[in-house]
Enzyme design. Sequence first.
Site, PDB file in Angstrom:
ATOM      1  CG  ASP A  24      -2.066   0.962   1.097  1.00 23.60           C
ATOM      2  OD1 ASP A  24      -2.365   1.400  -0.033  1.00 23.60           O
ATOM      3  OD2 ASP A  24      -2.670   1.293   2.137  1.00 23.60           O
ATOM      4  CG  ASN A  26       1.952   1.567  -5.158  1.00 25.11           C
ATOM      5  OD1 ASN A  26       2.867   1.387  -4.376  1.00 25.11           O
ATOM      6  ND2 ASN A  26       1.447   0.597  -5.918  1.00 25.11           N
ATOM      7  CG  ASN A  72      -7.924  -1.863  -5.153  1.00 26.21           C
ATOM      8  OD1 ASN A  72      -6.998  -2.659  -4.987  1.00 26.21           O
ATOM      9  ND2 ASN A  72      -8.192  -0.937  -4.233  1.00 26.21           N
ATOM     10  CB  SER A 200      -7.751  -3.527   2.929  1.00 32.97           C
ATOM     11  OG  SER A 200      -7.539  -2.302   3.598  1.00 32.97           O
TER      12      SER A 200
HETATM   13  C1  IPE Z   1      -5.388  -2.720  -0.225  1.00 31.11           C
HETATM   14  O1  IPE Z   1      -5.087  -1.383  -0.327  1.00 31.11           O
HETATM   15  C2  IPE Z   1      -5.348  -3.388  -1.565  1.00 31.11           C
HETATM   16  C3  IPE Z   1      -4.030  -3.497  -2.177  1.00 31.11           C
HETATM   17  C4  IPE Z   1      -2.884  -3.161  -1.658  1.00 31.11           C
HETATM   18  C5  IPE Z   1      -4.042  -4.068  -3.499  1.00 31.11           C
HETATM   19  P1  IPE Z   1      -6.211  -0.264  -0.482  1.00 31.11           P
HETATM   20  O2  IPE Z   1      -5.507   1.036  -0.572  1.00 31.11           O
HETATM   21  O3  IPE Z   1      -7.124  -0.603  -1.601  1.00 31.11           O
HETATM   22  O4  IPE Z   1      -7.017  -0.387   0.880  1.00 31.11           O
HETATM   23  P2  IPE Z   1      -7.870   0.700   1.659  1.00 31.11           P
HETATM   24  O5  IPE Z   1      -8.810   1.302   0.664  1.00 31.11           O
HETATM   25  O6  IPE Z   1      -6.907   1.712   2.194  1.00 31.11           O
HETATM   26  O7  IPE Z   1      -8.543  -0.061   2.748  1.00 31.11           O
HETATM   27  C1  IPE Z   2      -1.679   0.241  -3.317  1.00 28.68           C
HETATM   28  O1  IPE Z   2      -1.419   1.604  -3.333  1.00 28.68           O
HETATM   29  C2  IPE Z   2      -1.841  -0.330  -4.686  1.00 28.68           C
HETATM   30  C3  IPE Z   2      -3.223  -0.700  -5.047  1.00 28.68           C
HETATM   31  C4  IPE Z   2      -4.244  -0.684  -4.228  1.00 28.68           C
HETATM   32  C5  IPE Z   2      -3.469  -1.120  -6.405  1.00 28.68           C
HETATM   33  P1  IPE Z   2      -2.591   2.651  -3.303  1.00 28.68           P
HETATM   34  O2  IPE Z   2      -2.987   2.975  -4.705  1.00 28.68           O
HETATM   35  O3  IPE Z   2      -3.717   2.207  -2.440  1.00 28.68           O
HETATM   36  O4  IPE Z   2      -1.867   3.908  -2.650  1.00 28.68           O
HETATM   37  P2  IPE Z   2      -2.495   4.921  -1.611  1.00 28.68           P
HETATM   38  O5  IPE Z   2      -3.014   4.120  -0.458  1.00 28.68           O
HETATM   39  O6  IPE Z   2      -3.590   5.662  -2.321  1.00 28.68           O
HETATM   40  O7  IPE Z   2      -1.348   5.805  -1.228  1.00 28.68           O
HETATM   41 MG    MG Z   3      -4.119   2.410  -0.474  1.00 31.65          MG
END
Ligand code: IPE
Ligand code: IPE
Ligand code: MG
Length: 246
Positions: A24, A26, A72, A200
């Site tokens: 998480d 990115n 997602n 999550s």
């Molecule tokens: C969890 O991260 C899913 C992945 C890392 C692929 P999210 O960013 O989607 O989770 P929430 O929304 O913060 O719970």
């Molecule tokens: C995790 O990083 C990757 C995926 C869920 C695909 P995020 O895209 O959730 O990054 P943040 O949480 O918004 O920083």
């Molecule tokens: Mg995230």
Amino acid sequence: MTAAADPQDATVEGCPRHVAIIMDGNGRWATQRGRPRLFGHHAGAKRVREIVEACPDFGVKYLTIFAFSTENWKRTQVEVAGLMTLFRRYISKEMRHLRERGVRVRFIGDRVRLDDKLIKLMNELEEATAHNDHVNLTIALNYGGRDEVARATQRLAQDVAEGRLNPDNVDEETLPKYLDTYVLPDPDLVIRTSGEARISNFLLWQSAYAEYEFIDTLWPDFTRAEFGALCASYGGRERRFGAVKA
Ligand code: IPE
Ligand code: IPE
Ligand code: MG
């Protein structure tokens, strides 16, 4: 090599045999740099190789990474489409390297909603690496723990309805056989980057007794050194599984 020389089930003393990572942060990593979220996803994908390659050094035989959740899809169409393109590119680019490095790749999650080109590449990568057993990399793509249990229950109910399974025999050993992870051991250690202390919807059934590490590092900044430190600190934890230490 004999089975005894490289047993899949061997646990290296003090090391987590199966580590699962919620990659998480990115999006925030990119935003901090004034760049679009997809820039962060590309940087995140680049981190995976180093962590996979570090596994044998830390006694990790199974690595499971959360790449895309069933939730997602709620993101913008641009981000979702960009991620799907990234997954296709990642598989094409890494296929040879993963095969040559002895990594066996599996995917978990529901493939039904994914596009045909991506599904084809996922199948190809699984087949190309099916004979490897140095490291087991499992990529959770369109994965959700609740969705997985629902799909498993559907198949289990089907087996009951068609007389292959007696409801009286359904127990804690039966259900996991229907989960996407049926060939994997349960995770010993679950790491989540980016400072969020939640799971999550990741590996809900499988992580019942996992140790958790929630760390502030954003996924694109996660390094082999940090991974090693977390694996080492796992070795110092006392896992009781509900019992009292003798
Ligand atoms: C969890 O991260 C899913 C992945 C890392 C692929 P999210 O960013 O989607 O989770 P929430 O929304 O913060 O719970
Ligand atoms: C995790 O990083 C990757 C995926 C869920 C695909 P995020 O895209 O959730 O990054 P943040 O949480 O918004 O920083
Ligand atoms: Mg995230």
